[in-house]
Every structure is written in C-alpha cells, then in structure tokens.
Design a protein around this motif. Sequence first.
Motif, short mmCIF file in Angstrom:
data_model
loop_
_atom_site.label_atom_id
_atom_site.label_comp_id
_atom_site.label_asym_id
_atom_site.label_seq_id
_atom_site.Cartn_x
_atom_site.Cartn_y
_atom_site.Cartn_z
N ASN A 2 0.84 -1.18 0.00
CA ASN A 2 0.00 0.00 0.00
C ASN A 2 0.88 1.24 0.00
OD1 ASN A 2 -2.28 1.66 0.26
ND2 ASN A 2 -2.00 1.77 2.47
N VAL A 3 0.65 2.12 -0.95
CA VAL A 3 1.42 3.35 -1.03
C VAL A 3 0.53 4.50 -0.61
CG1 VAL A 3 2.74 4.89 -2.52
CG2 VAL A 3 2.86 2.43 -2.86
N GLU A 4 0.90 5.17 0.48
CA GLU A 4 0.08 6.23 1.04
C GLU A 4 0.12 7.49 0.18
OE1 GLU A 4 2.30 4.45 2.60
OE2 GLU A 4 1.10 3.24 3.96
N GLN A 5 -0.89 8.34 0.39
CA GLN A 5 -0.97 9.60 -0.34
C GLN A 5 0.14 10.56 0.07
OE1 GLN A 5 -3.13 10.49 -2.82
NE2 GLN A 5 -3.93 8.43 -2.82
N LYS A 6 0.60 10.47 1.32
CA LYS A 6 1.61 11.39 1.83
C LYS A 6 2.82 10.60 2.34
CE LYS A 6 -1.47 13.03 4.66
NZ LYS A 6 -2.16 13.80 5.71
N PRO A 7 4.00 11.21 2.28
CA PRO A 7 5.19 10.51 2.80
C PRO A 7 5.06 10.26 4.30
CG PRO A 7 5.80 12.45 1.51
CD PRO A 7 4.33 12.52 1.72
N LYS A 8 5.61 9.16 4.76
CA LYS A 8 5.64 8.86 6.18
C LYS A 8 6.94 9.37 6.78
CE LYS A 8 2.58 4.88 6.69
NZ LYS A 8 2.46 3.49 7.20
N ILE A 9 6.81 10.13 7.86
CA ILE A 9 7.96 10.73 8.52
C ILE A 9 7.97 10.31 9.99
CG2 ILE A 9 9.00 12.92 9.29
CD1 ILE A 9 9.40 12.39 6.37
N SER A 35 8.07 1.50 11.34
CA SER A 35 9.44 1.26 10.87
C SER A 35 9.63 1.67 9.41
CB SER A 35 9.80 -0.22 11.04
OG SER A 35 8.90 -1.04 10.33
N ARG A 36 8.56 1.68 8.61
CA ARG A 36 8.68 1.99 7.20
C ARG A 36 8.40 3.48 6.98
NH1 ARG A 36 5.96 -2.41 3.32
NH2 ARG A 36 7.16 -1.13 1.88
N VAL A 37 9.46 4.27 7.02
CA VAL A 37 9.33 5.71 6.85
C VAL A 37 10.26 6.18 5.73
CG1 VAL A 37 8.66 6.12 9.25
CG2 VAL A 37 11.08 6.19 8.60
N GLU A 38 9.96 7.37 5.20
CA GLU A 38 10.77 7.91 4.11
C GLU A 38 11.73 8.99 4.58
OE1 GLU A 38 8.12 7.56 0.18
OE2 GLU A 38 6.99 8.12 1.95
N GLY A 39 11.74 9.24 5.88
CA GLY A 39 12.67 10.20 6.44
C GLY A 39 12.46 10.32 7.93
N THR A 40 13.49 10.67 8.65
CA THR A 40 13.41 10.87 10.10
C THR A 40 13.94 12.25 10.45
OG1 THR A 40 13.71 8.51 10.54
CG2 THR A 40 14.12 10.03 12.36
N VAL A 41 13.12 13.03 11.14
CA VAL A 41 13.52 14.36 11.56
C VAL A 41 14.11 14.27 12.96
CG1 VAL A 41 12.76 16.71 12.01
CG2 VAL A 41 11.73 15.40 10.15
N THR A 42 15.32 14.76 13.12
CA THR A 42 16.02 14.69 14.39
C THR A 42 16.37 16.10 14.88
OG1 THR A 42 18.19 14.60 13.35
CG2 THR A 42 17.05 12.49 13.69
N GLU A 43 16.82 16.16 16.13
CA GLU A 43 17.27 17.44 16.69
C GLU A 43 18.43 18.01 15.87
OE1 GLU A 43 17.28 20.70 19.21
OE2 GLU A 43 15.86 19.03 19.21
N ALA A 44 19.32 17.12 15.45
CA ALA A 44 20.47 17.56 14.65
C ALA A 44 20.02 18.21 13.35
CB ALA A 44 21.38 16.37 14.36
N PHE A 57 16.78 17.67 2.21
CA PHE A 57 16.05 16.67 3.00
C PHE A 57 14.65 16.45 2.45
CE2 PHE A 57 13.11 15.56 6.46
CZ PHE A 57 13.69 14.39 6.92
N TRP A 58 13.91 17.55 2.26
CA TRP A 58 12.52 17.41 1.81
C TRP A 58 12.42 17.03 0.34
CZ3 TRP A 58 9.48 16.32 5.41
CH2 TRP A 58 9.57 16.92 6.66
N THR A 59 13.36 17.49 -0.47
CA THR A 59 13.36 17.09 -1.88
C THR A 59 13.53 15.58 -1.99
OG1 THR A 59 14.24 19.19 -2.70
CG2 THR A 59 14.60 17.26 -4.08
N LYS A 60 14.45 15.03 -1.21
CA LYS A 60 14.68 13.59 -1.24
C LYS A 60 13.44 12.83 -0.75
CE LYS A 60 17.96 10.04 0.28
NZ LYS A 60 19.24 9.78 0.98
N VAL A 61 12.87 13.27 0.36
CA VAL A 61 11.68 12.60 0.91
C VAL A 61 10.54 12.57 -0.09
CG1 VAL A 61 9.81 12.85 2.60
CG2 VAL A 61 12.20 12.98 3.36
#
Length: 207
Positions: A2-9, A35-44, A57-61
């Motif tokens: 299943n491919v969602e309408q929006k990226p999973k973060i 566990s299946r996400v297209e990007g992780t936002v961190t403090e760094a 970051f967002w272009t890649k996601v």
Amino acid sequence: MNVEQKPKIALSEDIRDRTTWIERLQGKVEITEGSRVEGTVTEALLEKTEEVEWDHFWTKVFTLHRMRRTLYEGSKRELFDFQSHHKYLLMAYSPGIQKQLGRLLARGKEVPFYELAEEYSQLLEKALNRIPTKERHINACQHIAGHVKRKMTEEEKELLQSELEQYLADERSLQDIRALLREWAHKYGDDYIAKQAYLKPHPFVSM
C-alpha cells in the motif's frame, strides 16, 4: 503493498515536544512511529538552519515518495512521465545518473517492468544521496529558462542573470529563483516547465 498519499515521517524522541514545528508538517506528511518511513527528523536536522540542508532533505523525501507511488502503478508510461517531470531535478542532482536513467528507459520495451522499476529506483536513490552544488542548481535553472528564453524580455533575461549571480554569492535563495521561473512558465504558457518537479520539489520552503 500500500502506497500512502503522503510521505511517512518519523520524529526522534528529542523533538516530539516541538508542537509549532509539528503543526507545520501536518497535512503535508504522515507522522508515524512505524518502521517503514521515508525520512526521520532529528534534533540535529532541526539545528541545521541553512536552506540547502532543508531543501535537500525534503526534496529527497518527496521525490522518493512520488517515485514509489509511480512504481506502484506498474505502468511504464507513468514511469516515463515521472522521468520527464523530474528531468531538471535530476540534472541538478546528478547529470550522469540522469543520462543513465534516460538510457534505461530507452530500453523499456525490452525489459520487464519489475526489472525496470528495481534498477530505476536504485539509480534514483543514488542520485539523491548528495546535496547538489550551487553550480549544478544554476545549470538546471539556466536550462529551464532556455525553454522560454525567446519569449523573455531583455529586462527578464538581465533579472535572471542578476538573481543567479546573487544566489552564487549567498545573497538570494534558491526558492526565490524557482518562484521566478514558475512565474515565467505560467506567463508564457509553457506547461512542460510548469510541471517540472524541480520548481516545487516539496511543500516546505524552510523550517
């Protein structure tokens, strides 16, 4: 699958109290703890305030998400359209891989879709691994402008050259130049350019 309408973060534990920032994300991405996400936002990442870091970051996601949605359709025609709409984004990221992808799709009639999709996705992910240089961004912008150059006024041509020089000198943002190119694409009725993902690769300009 299943491919969602929006990226999973995913959000790291140390930023889950950043409510104002999280509210900006809502509606554009799906925030999940899976566990299946297209990007992780961190403090760094949040501490990297330079536009280039965020844009990459967002272009890649969002580019990878659009690719996965396209491959899920299982249509070679959809994949060809994806390549066409991402031509200048790929030119900015990796001209070499852009050409490789073009040659791959040229063999499309001879290759089963699943093989085409696997190789295409691997090459695209490789292309998006590194942040483009300013020179490559300028090259992509100049190629885009080339589509409407004959219709542009002398003042517009001079303005573009000035904007690119200021961008190179850190006096203008890439988003400003993209907005200018979008404006000219619509002004001069160039649908091919107006649809280029490079001009609006993601819905976020900055944090």
